[in-house]
Design an enzyme around this catalytic site. Sequence first.
Site, PDB file in Angstrom:
ATOM      1  N   GLY A 182       0.832  -1.203   0.000  1.00 38.89           N
ATOM      2  CA  GLY A 182       0.000   0.000   0.000  1.00 38.89           C
ATOM      3  C   GLY A 182       0.865   1.250   0.000  1.00 38.89           C
ATOM      4  O   GLY A 182       1.822   1.330   0.752  1.00 38.89           O
TER       5      GLY A 182
ATOM      6  N   ASP B 146       4.304  -4.259   6.520  1.00 37.46           N
ATOM      7  CA  ASP B 146       4.808  -5.542   7.039  1.00 37.46           C
ATOM      8  C   ASP B 146       4.903  -6.626   5.964  1.00 37.46           C
ATOM      9  O   ASP B 146       5.825  -7.442   5.980  1.00 37.46           O
ATOM     10  CB  ASP B 146       4.010  -6.003   8.259  1.00 37.46           C
ATOM     11  CG  ASP B 146       2.543  -6.205   7.973  1.00 37.46           C
ATOM     12  OD1 ASP B 146       2.065  -5.785   6.896  1.00 37.46           O
ATOM     13  OD2 ASP B 146       1.846  -6.785   8.833  1.00 37.46           O
TER      14      ASP B 146
ATOM     15  N   THR C 232       3.563   3.284   5.710  1.00 32.22           N
ATOM     16  CA  THR C 232       2.154   2.872   5.675  1.00 32.22           C
ATOM     17  C   THR C 232       1.339   3.851   6.519  1.00 32.22           C
ATOM     18  O   THR C 232       1.811   4.284   7.570  1.00 32.22           O
ATOM     19  CB  THR C 232       1.940   1.434   6.202  1.00 32.22           C
ATOM     20  OG1 THR C 232       0.565   1.271   6.540  1.00 32.22           O
ATOM     21  CG2 THR C 232       2.753   1.131   7.446  1.00 32.22           C
TER      22      THR C 232
ATOM     23  N   ARG D 250      -6.295  -1.043   8.738  1.00 33.92           N
ATOM     24  CA  ARG D 250      -6.269  -2.517   8.748  1.00 33.92           C
ATOM     25  C   ARG D 250      -6.600  -3.028  10.155  1.00 33.92           C
ATOM     26  O   ARG D 250      -7.616  -2.673  10.690  1.00 33.92           O
ATOM     27  CB  ARG D 250      -4.925  -3.026   8.229  1.00 33.92           C
ATOM     28  CG  ARG D 250      -4.750  -2.704   6.749  1.00 33.92           C
ATOM     29  CD  ARG D 250      -3.959  -3.753   6.054  1.00 33.92           C
ATOM     30  NE  ARG D 250      -2.548  -3.609   6.361  1.00 33.92           N
ATOM     31  CZ  ARG D 250      -1.580  -4.167   5.682  1.00 33.92           C
ATOM     32  NH1 ARG D 250      -1.861  -4.932   4.639  1.00 33.92           N
ATOM     33  NH2 ARG D 250      -0.334  -4.012   6.015  1.00 33.92           N
TER      34      ARG D 250
HETATM   35  P1  ADP Z   1       2.307  -3.991   2.765  1.00 34.28           P
HETATM   36  O1  ADP Z   1       3.783  -3.977   2.543  1.00 34.28           O
HETATM   37  O2  ADP Z   1       1.686  -2.643   2.598  1.00 34.28           O
HETATM   38  O3  ADP Z   1       1.926  -4.697   4.051  1.00 34.28           O
HETATM   39  P2  ADP Z   1       1.417  -6.374   1.266  1.00 34.28           P
HETATM   40  O4  ADP Z   1       1.058  -7.145   2.478  1.00 34.28           O
HETATM   41  O5  ADP Z   1       0.483  -6.407   0.113  1.00 34.28           O
HETATM   42  O6  ADP Z   1       1.653  -4.826   1.562  1.00 34.28           O
HETATM   43  O7  ADP Z   1       2.832  -6.900   0.751  1.00 34.28           O
HETATM   44  C1  ADP Z   1       3.454  -6.354  -0.391  1.00 34.28           C
HETATM   45  C2  ADP Z   1       4.186  -7.425  -1.164  1.00 34.28           C
HETATM   46  O8  ADP Z   1       5.220  -7.986  -0.350  1.00 34.28           O
HETATM   47  C3  ADP Z   1       3.331  -8.633  -1.574  1.00 34.28           C
HETATM   48  O9  ADP Z   1       2.578  -8.412  -2.730  1.00 34.28           O
HETATM   49  C4  ADP Z   1       4.399  -9.680  -1.805  1.00 34.28           C
HETATM   50  O10 ADP Z   1       4.993  -9.557  -3.080  1.00 34.28           O
HETATM   51  C5  ADP Z   1       5.443  -9.338  -0.731  1.00 34.28           C
HETATM   52  N1  ADP Z   1       5.225 -10.253   0.406  1.00 34.28           N
HETATM   53  C6  ADP Z   1       4.228 -10.235   1.310  1.00 34.28           C
HETATM   54  N2  ADP Z   1       4.301 -11.273   2.173  1.00 34.28           N
HETATM   55  C7  ADP Z   1       5.380 -12.001   1.781  1.00 34.28           C
HETATM   56  C8  ADP Z   1       6.000 -13.204   2.234  1.00 34.28           C
HETATM   57  N3  ADP Z   1       5.510 -13.891   3.282  1.00 34.28           N
HETATM   58  N4  ADP Z   1       7.090 -13.639   1.587  1.00 34.28           N
HETATM   59  C9  ADP Z   1       7.604 -12.951   0.535  1.00 34.28           C
HETATM   60  N5  ADP Z   1       7.061 -11.832   0.048  1.00 34.28           N
HETATM   61  C10 ADP Z   1       5.980 -11.340   0.654  1.00 34.28           C
END
Ligand code: ADP
Length: 319
Positions: free
Chosen positions: A11, A103, A125, A171
């Site tokens: 995000g 995260d 964020t 969230r």
């Molecule tokens: P934010 O960083 O805002 O929390 P997301 O949770 O959508 O957003 O995570 C962003 C991106 O980080 C995901 O689309 C994915 O590519 C990567 N990501 C998230 N979780 C994992 C994970 N467990 N292992 C590897 N990459 C991850």
Amino acid sequence: MKKIGVLTSGGDAPGMNAAIRAVVRKAIYHNVEVYGIKYGYQGLMEGNIERMEIGSVGDIIHRGGTILYSARSEEFKTDAGQEKAIEQLNKFGIEGLIVIGGDGSFRGAQKLTEKGYPCIGVPGTIDNDIAGTDFTIGFDTALNTVIEAIDKVRDTATSHERTYIIEVMGRNAGDLALWAGLADGAESILIPEKKEDFSTVVNKLKRGRKRGKKHSIIVLAEGVGSGFDYGKRIEESTDLETRVTVLGHIQRGGSPSAADRVLASRLGAQAVDLLLEGKAGRMVGIEKNVLVDHDIAKVLHEKHTINDDMYKLSQELSI
Ligand code: ADP
């Protein structure tokens, strides 16, 4: 280290541009080449990578969004995806990566670090839901957006003697709702971290009306549930005319506040210094206005907590 990379992921948040600017300028200040990776991990796997110069980040400190764009990638969550990403980084000779995001993005950075590729996380964020930092980049701007919106709603709430539920983002975290509720004198603040009985909320509303209050504002964090459902419940159990406003994505946009620009500049620059010191798998943060860094794995393991004193104060002031 002679070449580093930077990406924004997940995000977006106001202030990410100021963080990118700080990374680029601080790297160049240290005579280190810096590469911008577009569209987060997705772009990284695809080799969407460009050299950045001092001028690449000119005139962006005040702009919302992210000039590097953001994306979510399922493929990157797999081992094969992560190896593809490392291949691209090696192809460009990039020796370390700065990940600006939340995260989920840090989980990705942690995976790359575990595979031997050094990453540093910068918390960006609006949710302020990351452990190990008092504030994340974007939170202050989003908070100001929420307050501006509530001030406007308050005018019409008074004119029509209505009860308003304002649903804000966050969230699973209640920070945005708590700070906005305190800053705007809300009757009740409903956040996932604290349980507020429905009867307490309703009694407070009734008490206010009896006292001659013309309007009531309830701030509800999205993590608690739907504002519309809550509003319906109030209408069904009282004679108070209730309206619901879901602020939605306007909270993610706009020019970053001064506080976010300063925070982003400090954290972005600090991330470069850590990489150049040979550190990996760390997240930069700010605690008691001092820059800190923590093990990303630890940060991901811990839960961000709300400020209990602030919650208590909000209750004491909304009697
Ligand atoms: P934010 O960083 O805002 O929390 P997301 O949770 O959508 O957003 O995570 C962003 C991106 O980080 C995901 O689309 C994915 O590519 C990567 N990501 C998230 N979780 C994992 C994970 N467990 N292992 C590897 N990459 C991850």
